[in-house]
Design an enzyme around this catalytic site. Structure first.
Site, short mmCIF file in Angstrom:
data_model
loop_
_atom_site.label_atom_id
_atom_site.label_comp_id
_atom_site.label_asym_id
_atom_site.label_seq_id
_atom_site.Cartn_x
_atom_site.Cartn_y
_atom_site.Cartn_z
N ASP A 190 0.84 -1.20 0.00
CA ASP A 190 0.00 0.00 0.00
C ASP A 190 0.87 1.25 0.00
O ASP A 190 1.95 1.25 -0.58
CB ASP A 190 -0.92 -0.05 1.24
N HIS A 233 -3.81 6.03 3.82
CA HIS A 233 -4.53 4.89 3.26
C HIS A 233 -4.00 3.57 3.81
O HIS A 233 -4.76 2.73 4.31
CB HIS A 233 -4.42 4.93 1.73
N SER A 381 -11.17 -0.51 -0.85
CA SER A 381 -9.92 -0.69 -0.11
C SER A 381 -10.16 -1.10 1.34
O SER A 381 -9.33 -1.76 1.94
CB SER A 381 -9.11 0.62 -0.11
#
Length: 446
Positions: A190, A233, A381
């Protein structure tokens, strides 16, 4: 993507030594002060080369005037194609690279190494309570004696997620898997994560297993400003895994930059690295609109080694799943995961289609955020790491099925939702349904 047969010579430049060091398997891990590094020179094109007897990294690299990024010969003797190939980076564009492979005397695949991959989650901004201070302590601490994860029907570490975790029957699942993922490593490929966040204390793998393919070092620390691009994220994704399986370990691998964008080469190399360095589950909360031979083969190689790979399905609301999630029907142990809301209705943003594997809640999911915060993100996600965490719960227990049966059990135990009135337009295109972690654990652990 171009499939090229041998022809003219290839003109290219070698990659910088920085990329070589990023791909090395045994450099000394740097200190945290080295977390920021200049951008790495990326190859323009990638050549996937099936290996033959007598090949060596130096001979293949020299023949293509490129740099061998990945050398996978473990499957050559047994005929496992995806483990009998090399990935070579060259500085020529695809059309020129496709003309220049004649020296190898065999078919190869040439593809562009663009910034093709994107994170598939969005930080909620402008919503009261979307970003708040972390309550303190690690996610592991809440499962060790003095702290109790579930109290009075509320999920104590992140009470904002109580309804979400109730939807997937997490409390019952954790009761069926009391090890809570202990001994299981989940690779989170990621944007990196906030390595200093208190939520991750004691929850990360040894630094020798970390990689930052964006910064070409060994410290996959998130970089950026919260609320801009993809910053935070990966921290959210890793925090979701640990809420499902608090005793699992996270292997942080950074392939997406602060804007949530990453190259084909970095994603492929990270998947290979994770499989080679002890990952039991791989989470890919990212996707590309284009299929990639290098990434598809890396995922297939991990899957063939009994490592489930979980990929987010994409957020454009169309029937076009992003890759590698779209490859799931053709790759065992790969699942593509879409999103539902709190009422099990397909999220408007979630991609869907007949190739979709599963659904999981992906709206307003709270998890750790950089700078000691807790924040809510929305997207497929957020759905994928719930499934990855469920696999970690199972793998931490004695199993009554084989590891390669786990992804099928996840699908077979899911709750059908395409018969719900709001979901009827999507009937037959929502995979096996919304994940039910309790039913999954009931089928798989002793």
């Amino acid at each position: 993507m171009t499939h090229a047969r041998p022809s003219l010579s290839l003109l290219s430049l070698a990659l910088t030594a920085a990329l070589l060091s990023a791909c090395s398997s045994s450099p000394t891990p740097p200190q945290a002060s080295q977390a920021t590094a200049p951008p790495v020179l990326q190859p323009v094109s990638l050549v996937t080369v099936p290996l033959q007897a007598g090949d060596s990294p130096s001979s293949v690299g020299a023949a293509l005037h490129g740099t061998v990024l990945s050398w996978n010969d473990a499957g050559c003797a047994s005929g496992v194609t995806v483990d009998c190939e090399a990935i070579v980076g060259v500085q020529a564009p695809v059309a020129l690279a496709a003309q220049g492979v004649g020296r190898l005397g065999r078919p190869v695949t040439v593809e562009a190494n663009g910034a093709a991959f994107r994170a598939t989650g969005t930080l909620l901004v402008g919503m009261e309570g979307a970003r708040i201070a972390w309550a303190g302590g690690s996610l592991q601490a809440w499962t060790q004696g003095a702290r109790i994860a579930w109290a009075g029907g509320t999920y104590a570490p992140v009470p904002q997620n109580t309804a979400t975790w109730t939807q997937v029957h997490l409390q019952q699942a954790q009761a069926l898997a009391p090890a809570l993922g202990e001994g299981v490593t989940v690779a989170v490929i990621d944007t990196g994560l906030d390595l200093t966040h208190p939520a991750f204390e004691g929850a990360l793998t040894d630094p020798s297993t970390w990689q930052d393919y964006v910064g070409a070092d060994r410290v996959p620390q998130e970089e950026g400003v919260l609320g801009t691009g993809g910053y935070g994220h990966g921290t959210n994704v890793a925090g979701i895994v640990l809420q499902i399986a608090p005793n699992a370990k996270i292997m942080p691998l950074r392939v997406l930059d602060a804007n949530g964008v990453g190259t084909v080469a970095n994603v492929a190399l990270a998947v290979r690295w994770a499989a080679d360095h002890g990952a039991n589950v791989i989470n890919l909360s990212l996707g590309s609109a284009k299929d990639s031979r290098a990434v598809r083969d890396a995922v297939a190689s991990a899957a063939a080694r009994h490592i489930p790979v979980i990929a987010s399905a994409g957020n454009d609301g169309s029937t076009r799943l992003t890759y590698p999630a779209a490859n799931a029907p053709d790759v065992g142990n790969l699942l593509g995961v879409g999103s539902v809301d709190a009422a099990d209705v397909k999220s408007l943003f979630s991609s869907y289609g007949r190739d979709l594997s599963l659904l999981a809640p992906g709206e307003h999911v709270y998890a750790p955020a950089p700078d000691g915060l807790l924040a809510a993100w929305t997207g497929t996600s957020m759905s994928a790491p719930e499934v990855a965490g469920g696999l970690a719960l199972a793998l931490g227990q004695p199993l009554k099925v084989g590891v390669d049966d786990l992804t099928g059990a996840l699908r077979g135990s899911a709750t059908k939702v395409d018969g719900l009135l709001p979901n009827l337009p999507y009937a037959g295109r929502l995979g096996s349904g919304r994940v039910d972690l309790s039913a999954f654990l009931g089928r798989t652990v002793r």
